[in-house]
Design an enzyme around this catalytic site. Structure first.
Site, PDB file in Angstrom:
ATOM      1  N   HIS A 162       1.488   4.731  -2.723  1.00 26.50           N
ATOM      2  CA  HIS A 162       1.072   5.456  -3.917  1.00 26.50           C
ATOM      3  C   HIS A 162       2.279   6.098  -4.575  1.00 26.50           C
ATOM      4  CE1 HIS A 162      -3.325   5.463  -2.894  1.00 26.50           C
ATOM      5  NE2 HIS A 162      -2.805   5.263  -1.689  1.00 26.50           N
ATOM      6  N   HIS A 205      -9.383   0.858  -1.456  1.00 21.32           N
ATOM      7  CA  HIS A 205      -9.292   1.724  -0.288  1.00 21.32           C
ATOM      8  C   HIS A 205     -10.658   1.752   0.390  1.00 21.32           C
ATOM      9  CE1 HIS A 205      -5.502   3.040  -1.865  1.00 21.32           C
ATOM     10  NE2 HIS A 205      -5.350   3.973  -0.949  1.00 21.32           N
ATOM     11  N   ASP A 218       1.889   4.334   2.667  1.00 21.23           N
ATOM     12  CA  ASP A 218       0.868   5.112   1.969  1.00 21.23           C
ATOM     13  C   ASP A 218       1.519   6.176   1.079  1.00 21.23           C
ATOM     14  OD1 ASP A 218      -1.656   5.847   1.164  1.00 21.23           O
ATOM     15  OD2 ASP A 218      -2.299   6.658   3.086  1.00 21.23           O
ATOM     16  N   ASP A 219       1.945   7.280   1.664  1.00 19.28           N
ATOM     17  CA  ASP A 219       2.536   8.401   0.924  1.00 19.28           C
ATOM     18  C   ASP A 219       3.788   8.870   1.657  1.00 19.28           C
ATOM     19  OD1 ASP A 219       0.421   9.053  -1.237  1.00 19.28           O
ATOM     20  OD2 ASP A 219      -0.760   8.932   0.600  1.00 19.28           O
ATOM     21  N   HIS A 272       0.856  -1.186   0.000  1.00 18.42           N
ATOM     22  CA  HIS A 272       0.000   0.000   0.000  1.00 18.42           C
ATOM     23  C   HIS A 272       0.891   1.234   0.000  1.00 18.42           C
ATOM     24  CE1 HIS A 272      -3.549   2.407   1.971  1.00 18.42           C
ATOM     25  NE2 HIS A 272      -3.045   2.987   0.889  1.00 18.42           N
ATOM     26  N   GLU A 302     -11.370   3.851   5.940  1.00 19.72           N
ATOM     27  CA  GLU A 302     -10.454   4.911   6.356  1.00 19.72           C
ATOM     28  C   GLU A 302     -11.296   6.095   6.827  1.00 19.72           C
ATOM     29  OE1 GLU A 302      -6.726   7.605   4.610  1.00 19.72           O
ATOM     30  OE2 GLU A 302      -8.239   6.807   3.247  1.00 19.72           O
TER      31      GLU A 302
END
Length: 352
Positions: A10, A209, A290-291, A8, A212
């Site tokens: 991006h 996704h 994630d990021d 996971h 969340e």
């Protein structure tokens, strides 16, 4: 450092500051603020950025929380305008992953953020694949792509995207994803049902996704309507005991990203995050970033924070590493090799 996968992450969230500055210079684009504070979450309060209105030539990345952050990604990815630039970003991603001990990644790419490539999404995938091919040839992390829809897209747009993927079969695209702000878009499982069923029929894996910014209902939709193989985030499943049992019974992995959840305000701090409760309940959990660039983290750093916060020992981390490999969309041969490498590191004295 344990060999592992990351499932996971991006691509849009992995641009280093030097990448952004170089792209801006190449394109003659102004920055949305001082270079030193582009990723400064302490200044911007979890990506709450002041609105920038300077006559239309300089993008606004204003807004709060997740929605503001997504607008920032739109601006940033808009700087990637050539095949060479796209390949360079993909290569840099693989190098970054390798530095954290990541041997394989399912990297999520949402073409709606890359506004210079609208109508040329397959060409973007091919350009990114070229960079990932070069990285693998150079001995860096192996990466494949999860092509992601945006929740605000229409059912027709989603179906067209999947039909194009099935027809063109761009290199390294192995999965269909959907991301974006659940809270603002509402429940979208039914809308994308046809697209995800078509992707399943065409042999693409599915990752969604959910759970969340909205509650457990998004995870139910991902399983019932979209036949998700894996859930990205999924942390609010903990609020529904029946859902937790289903995740366990059906062996559905979660791609959990504690730092992201805390930074974007879903939980107050690491200590209140449900990660250990999900693990204790028997849910398959992987640890991800994630990021990582705007969140100012790396995967190995976040694993260290998780170990310190929740008391995970080396054996626990080995299990997380093994789960990350099993939950990935790597091919079976690569999974076998990575698990063997992990076993050798975890127990160097064991017979090979």
């Amino acid at each position: 450092m344990l060999p592992k996968a990351e499932v996971h992450v991006h691509l849009e969230g992995t641009f280093a500051l030097v990448d952004i500055l170089r792209l801006a210079k190449e394109n003659g684009a102004a920055l949305p603020g001082p270079a030193a504070t582009i990723f400064d979450v302490s200044t911007h309060d979890a990506f709450t950025m002041p609105e920038i209105t300077t006559g239309g030539t300089r993008p606004g990345v204003g807004g709060a929380g997740l929605s503001g952050f997504l607008r920032f990604l739109d601006w940033q990815c808009g700087l990637v305008r050539t095949r060479e630039q796209a390949a360079r970003i993909a290569y840099a991603f693989a190098a970054r992953q390798t530095a954290s001990g990541v041997r394989y990644s399912d990297v999520i790419v949402n073409p709606t953020h890359w506004n210079a490539w609208h109508g040329r999404e397959i060409e973007l995938m091919e350009a990114l694949a070229a960079g990932l091919d070069e990285a693998e040839e150079d001995g860096l992390c192996v990466a494949n792509i999860a092509y992601s829809l945006l929740r605000s897209q229409s059912a027709g747009e989603a179906e067209h995207a999947v039909a194009t993927l099935a027809d063109r079969r761009p290199s390294r695209v192995v999965a269909l994803s959907v991301d974006g702000d659940e809270k603002s878009s509402g429940r979208t499982g039914e809308k994308f049902r046809s697209a995800f069923r078509a992707a399943e029929s065409a042999g693409f894996r599915r990752t969604v996704h959910a759970g969340e910014s909205s509650g457990p209902e998004g995870v139910w939709d991902a399983l019932d309507h979209l036949h998700a193989d894996r859930i990205d985030h999924g942390v609010r499943s903990i609020e529904d005991d029946v859902l937790v049992r289903r995740l366990v019974d059906e062996s559905i992995p979660l791609g959990v990203c504690p730092r992201s959840n805390v930074t974007l305000g879903l939980y107050a701090d690491w200590a209140s995050h449900p990660l250990p409760r999900l693990v204790d309940a028997g849910v398959r959990v992987t640890l991800n970033t994630d990021d990582p660039a705007p969140l100012a983290c790396s995967l190995d750093e976040d694993w260290a924070v998780a170990a310190a916060t929740y008391g995970f020992d080396r054996a626990d981390l080995v299990r997380f590493a093994a789960e990350s490999i099993r939950a990935s969309f790597a091919d079976d041969d690569l999974k076998r090799d990575l698990l063997a490498e992990l076993a050798g590191v975890a127990d160097p004295g064991a017979p090979s």
